[in-house]
Motif scaffolding. Structure first.
Motif, PDB file in Angstrom:
ATOM      1  N   ALA A  26     -31.515 -33.906  19.533  1.00 28.32           N
ATOM      2  CA  ALA A  26     -31.927 -35.332  19.040  1.00 28.32           C
ATOM      3  C   ALA A  26     -33.049 -35.326  20.054  1.00 28.32           C
ATOM      4  O   ALA A  26     -33.132 -35.195  21.127  1.00 28.32           O
ATOM      5  N   ALA A  98     -32.845 -58.194  21.972  1.00 31.40           N
ATOM      6  CA  ALA A  98     -32.406 -57.720  23.425  1.00 31.40           C
ATOM      7  C   ALA A  98     -33.100 -58.285  24.230  1.00 31.40           C
ATOM      8  O   ALA A  98     -33.106 -59.736  24.255  1.00 31.40           O
ATOM      9  N   THR A 107     -38.612 -48.467  22.313  1.00 30.06           N
ATOM     10  CA  THR A 107     -39.848 -48.012  21.531  1.00 30.06           C
ATOM     11  C   THR A 107     -39.576 -48.733  20.298  1.00 30.06           C
ATOM     12  O   THR A 107     -38.462 -48.880  19.751  1.00 30.06           O
ATOM     13  N   ASP A 237     -28.408 -61.624  21.974  1.00 30.23           N
ATOM     14  CA  ASP A 237     -27.320 -61.137  21.242  1.00 30.23           C
ATOM     15  C   ASP A 237     -27.904 -60.574  19.786  1.00 30.23           C
ATOM     16  O   ASP A 237     -29.085 -60.771  19.550  1.00 30.23           O
TER      17      ASP A 237
END
Ligand SMILES: Cc1cc2nc3c(=O)[nH]c(=O)nc-3n(C[C@H](O)[C@H](O)[C@H](O)COP(=O)(O)OP(=O)(O)OC[C@H]3O[C@@H](n4cnc5c(N)ncnc54)[C@H](O)[C@@H]3O)c2cc1C
Length: 318
Positions: A26, A98, A107, A237
């Motif tokens: 990943a 965030a 990113t 939130d």
């Protein structure tokens, strides 16, 4: 303890080759989601391909589109002067996501590919068709106050968590990809897949595809836009409901977040507004007519309706 291989790459083609060669690999960008999910066992990658040194950090303007590299951080993009001046909907959505610490690491590519915050997806002791196809969906009869009312299926009702994606869907942004077969582009409106009977498949990405950037057509001069996010805790939130509005002279584009399984382009609302540009109540009603609330999340129908009406009244009113 699980063994984990780590490799850092310097060129996009190398990143693609590393991933394509190993089905258990990943990408790792800012790591604000990937590492969390690996720690709790929701995601099990055996090899991490660190892409943070790739040359994908430019923000350029070619006269028509704003071209944003996949590794540009959320905070940096929000602070770009052209974003503040011409794309307030994008700035608002980024800054509503965030916290500032996270936004300095997170990113753009990682944001678009973050996974749902459904607690049953994250808790490996419970059933989740997204994590474990065919296992069932514990959210259907569990606590689903935060779950989706639009785009759901009998197999998954998890919401898509990204604020950025909602703004970009309203802006008709295009994702740039590099895959094993070369580069291609995908409109963001066709990038995310509804859960249907394969909730595990969340996007059109194939294993090995690297998001290299996003192209955002700049709206015409005079366009008004904004992003309204409603959440339990205003400081920081995920959305319970959100609305992105881009009111170009002559047409209004709308998207919803927090209420759907994918960043939701509100085509029905747009159709109403094409006929009657100030029919905000009718537009919101049309968009939510087929909403499918469950036991705990019926409030979202009214919340989304009011959020959309307020957003339209703020940015689309003459
Ligand atoms: C506490 C908390 C609160 C948050 N609140 C919000 C919020 O309110 N709104 C919101 O929108 N987001 C929120 N987020 C999510 C946050 O924005 C994402 O975690 C972040 O954007 C992910 O970016 P990253 O660079 O850290 O990605 P990573 O964690 O490194 O990667 C995320 C996923 O994307 C893949 N990936 C990353 N880059 C690429 C690429 N270029 N090409 C292909 N695949 C790639 C990775 O393999 C992984 O699957 C929150 C996160 C946390 C931890």
């Amino acid at each position: 303890m699980r063994t984990l291989e780590y490799v850092r790459v310097g060129e996009p083609a190398q990143a693609v080759a590393e991933l394509a060669a190993d089905p258990a690999a990943a990408f790792l960008a800012g790591g604000t989601t990937q590492l969390d999910l690996m720690k709790i066992g929701t995601v099990t990658a055996r090899r991490l391909v660190d892409i943070t040194r790739l040359p994908l950090r430019d923000v350029t303007f070619d006269g028509g589109d704003l071209r944003v590299g996949a590794l540009v951080t959320m905070e940096r993009l929000a602070r770009e002067p052209v974003v503040a001046q011409r794309l307030p909907v994008l700035r608002d959505a980024l800054l509503a996501g965030a916290s500032v610490q996270l936004r300095n690491a997170a990113t753009i590519g990682g944001n678009l590919l973050q996974r749902t915050r459904c607690p049953y997806f994250r808790d490996v002791a419970t059933a989740c068709n997204k994590r474990d196809p065919g296992a069932g969906c514990a959210a259907l009869e569990g606590v689903h106050r935060n779950h989706a009312i639009l785009g759901t299926s009998p197999h998954c009702i998890a919401t898509h968590p990204s604020d950025l994606a909602v703004a970009l869907v309203a802006l008709d942004a295009v994702v740039r990809l590099l895959g094993p077969d070369g580069p291609r582009t995908v409109p963001l409106t066709g990038f995310y897949l509804p859960p249907d009977d394969t909730p595990r498949l969340e996007t059109v990405l194939r294993h090995g595809d690297l998001v290299t950037g996003v192209d955002i057509p700049l709206p015409a001069q005079g366009t008004r836009s904004g992003y309204l996010k409603v959440r339990d805790r205003a400081s920081y939130d995920f959305a319970l409901a959100s609305a992105a509005v881009v009111a170009d002279p002559g047409r209004t584009r709308v998207a919803l977040g927090g209420v759907a399984t994918v960043p939701w382009r509100a085509r029905r609302a747009e159709a109403v507004l094409r006929e009657a540009p100030e029919a905000f109540v009718a537009a919101a009603g049309a968009e939510l007519a087929d909403a499918e609330p469950r036991r705990d999340n019926g409030y979202k129908v009214e919340l989304a309706r009011r959020t959309l009406i307020r957003a339209l009244s703020t940015w689309a009113a003459p």
